[in-house]
Design a protein around this motif. Structure first.
Motif: not given
Length: 88
Positions: A67-83
Motif C-alpha cells: 500500500k505504501i509503495s503504491n501511494e509513493t509511486m502515485q505521488k512520484y508520478q504526479d510530481h513528474l507530471a507537474q514537473t
C-alpha cells in the motif's frame, strides 16, 4: 479457504507452512496476481484465529508495504507530471 485451514490444523510444523505461504503471497502481491485483497486478508484472519497475531504479523505487514509503495509511486508520478508541465 476453509479447506486450507482444515489441512493447516493437521500440519505439525507450522513454520514450514508460513515460509511457503509468505513466499507465494509475496509473489502474488508484487506481480499483482492476487485474486482479491479481501480474499487474501480473509485467509490471514483465519490464520490469525488459528495461530495468533504473531504468526500473521509479517504477512499483514506485506500488505501495508505494498500500500505504501503504491501511494509513493502515485505521488512520484504526479510530481513528474507537474514537473514536465512546468518545463513546457
Amino acid at each position: 479457504m476453509d479447506k486450507t485451514i482444515t489441512i493447516f490444523r493437521y500440519i505439525t510444523d507450522k513454520d514450514i507452512f508460513e515460509r511457503y505461504y509468505k513466499g507465494h503471497l509475496a509473489k502474488r502481491l508484487l506481480h499483482g496476481r492476487s485474486v482479491s485483497d479481501d480474499a487474501e486478508r480473509g485467509m490471514l484472519a483465519k490464520l490469525k484465529v488459528e495461530c495468533g497475531y504473531q504468526f500473521t504479523q509479517k504477512l499483514e505487514g506485506m500488505f501495508n508495504d505494498i500500500k505504501i509503495s503504491n501511494e509513493t509511486m502515485q505521488k512520484y508520478q504526479d510530481h513528474l507530471a507537474q514537473t514536465t508541465v512546468r518545463r513546457l
